[in-house]
Design a protein around this motif. Sequence first.
Motif, PDB file in Angstrom:
ATOM      1  N   THR A  12      80.784  17.369  46.843  1.00 51.59           N
ATOM      2  CA  THR A  12      79.499  17.503  47.501  1.00 51.59           C
ATOM      3  C   THR A  12      79.188  18.989  47.636  1.00 51.59           C
ATOM      4  O   THR A  12      80.041  19.754  48.096  1.00 51.59           O
ATOM      5  CB  THR A  12      79.545  16.865  48.907  1.00 51.59           C
ATOM      6  OG1 THR A  12      79.903  15.491  48.768  1.00 51.59           O
ATOM      7  CG2 THR A  12      78.219  16.988  49.612  1.00 51.59           C
ATOM      8  N   SER A  13      77.991  19.388  47.237  1.00 49.66           N
ATOM      9  CA  SER A  13      77.596  20.787  47.396  1.00 49.66           C
ATOM     10  C   SER A  13      77.644  21.151  48.869  1.00 49.66           C
ATOM     11  O   SER A  13      77.178  20.396  49.720  1.00 49.66           O
ATOM     12  CB  SER A  13      76.178  21.011  46.872  1.00 49.66           C
ATOM     13  OG  SER A  13      76.156  20.860  45.482  1.00 49.66           O
ATOM     14  N   MET A  14      78.236  22.313  49.154  1.00 48.89           N
ATOM     15  CA  MET A  14      78.310  22.771  50.530  1.00 48.89           C
ATOM     16  C   MET A  14      78.367  24.293  50.535  1.00 48.89           C
ATOM     17  O   MET A  14      79.226  24.881  49.884  1.00 48.89           O
ATOM     18  CB  MET A  14      79.544  22.236  51.248  1.00 48.89           C
ATOM     19  CG  MET A  14      79.598  22.665  52.711  1.00 48.89           C
ATOM     20  SD  MET A  14      81.087  22.164  53.553  1.00 48.89           S
ATOM     21  CE  MET A  14      82.115  23.595  53.269  1.00 48.89           C
ATOM     22  N   SER A  15      77.449  24.887  51.230  1.00 46.98           N
ATOM     23  CA  SER A  15      77.422  26.338  51.347  1.00 46.98           C
ATOM     24  C   SER A  15      77.864  26.714  52.750  1.00 46.98           C
ATOM     25  O   SER A  15      77.173  26.414  53.729  1.00 46.98           O
ATOM     26  CB  SER A  15      76.011  26.854  51.076  1.00 46.98           C
ATOM     27  OG  SER A  15      75.977  28.251  51.216  1.00 46.98           O
ATOM     28  N   ALA A  16      79.033  27.326  52.845  1.00 48.50           N
ATOM     29  CA  ALA A  16      79.567  27.780  54.131  1.00 48.50           C
ATOM     30  C   ALA A  16      80.294  29.095  53.895  1.00 48.50           C
ATOM     31  O   ALA A  16      80.661  29.417  52.768  1.00 48.50           O
ATOM     32  CB  ALA A  16      80.529  26.738  54.705  1.00 48.50           C
ATOM     33  N   GLY A  38      89.586  16.268  48.559  1.00 50.34           N
ATOM     34  CA  GLY A  38      90.795  16.934  48.076  1.00 50.34           C
ATOM     35  C   GLY A  38      90.824  18.431  48.285  1.00 50.34           C
ATOM     36  O   GLY A  38      91.888  19.043  48.275  1.00 50.34           O
ATOM     37  N   GLY A  39      89.655  19.057  48.472  1.00 52.00           N
ATOM     38  CA  GLY A  39      89.669  20.508  48.620  1.00 52.00           C
ATOM     39  C   GLY A  39      88.290  21.119  48.631  1.00 52.00           C
ATOM     40  O   GLY A  39      87.291  20.444  48.867  1.00 52.00           O
ATOM     41  N   VAL A  40      88.251  22.424  48.329  1.00 53.71           N
ATOM     42  CA  VAL A  40      87.015  23.193  48.390  1.00 53.71           C
ATOM     43  C   VAL A  40      87.025  24.221  47.259  1.00 53.71           C
ATOM     44  O   VAL A  40      88.090  24.668  46.841  1.00 53.71           O
ATOM     45  CB  VAL A  40      86.852  23.866  49.778  1.00 53.71           C
ATOM     46  CG1 VAL A  40      87.931  24.890  50.026  1.00 53.71           C
ATOM     47  CG2 VAL A  40      85.476  24.459  49.958  1.00 53.71           C
ATOM     48  N   PHE A  41      85.832  24.571  46.772  1.00 56.22           N
ATOM     49  CA  PHE A  41      85.710  25.619  45.768  1.00 56.22           C
ATOM     50  C   PHE A  41      85.116  26.845  46.440  1.00 56.22           C
ATOM     51  O   PHE A  41      84.074  26.755  47.090  1.00 56.22           O
ATOM     52  CB  PHE A  41      84.813  25.179  44.607  1.00 56.22           C
ATOM     53  CG  PHE A  41      84.763  26.189  43.495  1.00 56.22           C
ATOM     54  CD1 PHE A  41      85.696  26.149  42.471  1.00 56.22           C
ATOM     55  CD2 PHE A  41      83.809  27.190  43.487  1.00 56.22           C
ATOM     56  CE1 PHE A  41      85.672  27.091  41.455  1.00 56.22           C
ATOM     57  CE2 PHE A  41      83.772  28.140  42.478  1.00 56.22           C
ATOM     58  CZ  PHE A  41      84.717  28.083  41.457  1.00 56.22           C
ATOM     59  N   GLY A  82      85.238  31.467  40.544  1.00 57.96           N
ATOM     60  CA  GLY A  82      86.009  31.362  41.779  1.00 57.96           C
ATOM     61  C   GLY A  82      87.256  30.522  41.628  1.00 57.96           C
ATOM     62  O   GLY A  82      87.792  30.359  40.530  1.00 57.96           O
ATOM     63  N   TYR A  83      87.687  29.951  42.749  1.00 62.78           N
ATOM     64  CA  TYR A  83      88.944  29.201  42.799  1.00 62.78           C
ATOM     65  C   TYR A  83      88.747  27.846  43.456  1.00 62.78           C
ATOM     66  O   TYR A  83      88.023  27.722  44.451  1.00 62.78           O
ATOM     67  CB  TYR A  83      89.991  29.965  43.608  1.00 62.78           C
ATOM     68  CG  TYR A  83      90.496  31.194  42.899  1.00 62.78           C
ATOM     69  CD1 TYR A  83      91.610  31.136  42.078  1.00 62.78           C
ATOM     70  CD2 TYR A  83      89.847  32.407  43.036  1.00 62.78           C
ATOM     71  CE1 TYR A  83      92.067  32.257  41.412  1.00 62.78           C
ATOM     72  CE2 TYR A  83      90.295  33.541  42.374  1.00 62.78           C
ATOM     73  CZ  TYR A  83      91.406  33.453  41.570  1.00 62.78           C
ATOM     74  OH  TYR A  83      91.852  34.565  40.904  1.00 62.78           O
ATOM     75  N   GLY A  84      89.438  26.853  42.917  1.00 66.17           N
ATOM     76  CA  GLY A  84      89.522  25.542  43.536  1.00 66.17           C
ATOM     77  C   GLY A  84      90.756  25.503  44.408  1.00 66.17           C
ATOM     78  O   GLY A  84      91.864  25.778  43.939  1.00 66.17           O
ATOM     79  N   LEU A  85      90.571  25.204  45.690  1.00 65.62           N
ATOM     80  CA  LEU A  85      91.669  25.132  46.647  1.00 65.62           C
ATOM     81  C   LEU A  85      91.885  23.686  47.061  1.00 65.62           C
ATOM     82  O   LEU A  85      90.921  22.976  47.356  1.00 65.62           O
ATOM     83  CB  LEU A  85      91.359  25.975  47.880  1.00 65.62           C
ATOM     84  CG  LEU A  85      90.973  27.435  47.642  1.00 65.62           C
ATOM     85  CD1 LEU A  85      90.643  28.109  48.963  1.00 65.62           C
ATOM     86  CD2 LEU A  85      92.080  28.174  46.909  1.00 65.62           C
TER      87      LEU A  85
END
Length: 92
Positions: A12-16, A38-41, A82-85
Motif C-alpha cells: 500500500t502506498s504510504m508517505s511517512a 511484511g515491511g516497508v520501502f 531505496g531499500y526494502g526493509l
Amino acid sequence: MTPDDRREHLRTSMSATVKVEHETLGNFVFGTRDISDGGVFIAIEDQQFAPQLGDKVTVQVQGLPIEAPILYMMVRRKTPEGYGLQFADSNP
C-alpha cells in the motif's frame, strides 16, 4: 504470482517520515514509499546510506502526536531508489 514477483504481501502506498538507525552507519531520516504486512520501502534519495543485505536496523515513524514505537527490521532488498526493509521480531 510470476517467477519474478516473489512478494508475499500486498503493498500500500504510504508517505511517512521515518528515522532509521544502523549500528555502524548511524542515524538517517527517510521518506517511505509503501508498506505491507511484511515491511516497508524507504526512499534514500541522495543520502549516503549503504547497508548490506541482511543488516539489522531500527525504524521509528516521526512527526506523530505521540512517540512511535521503535521497530526492528532487516534490509532485504536494494534498488536504485531505496531499500526494502522486512519486519523482524527483535534485534539480537
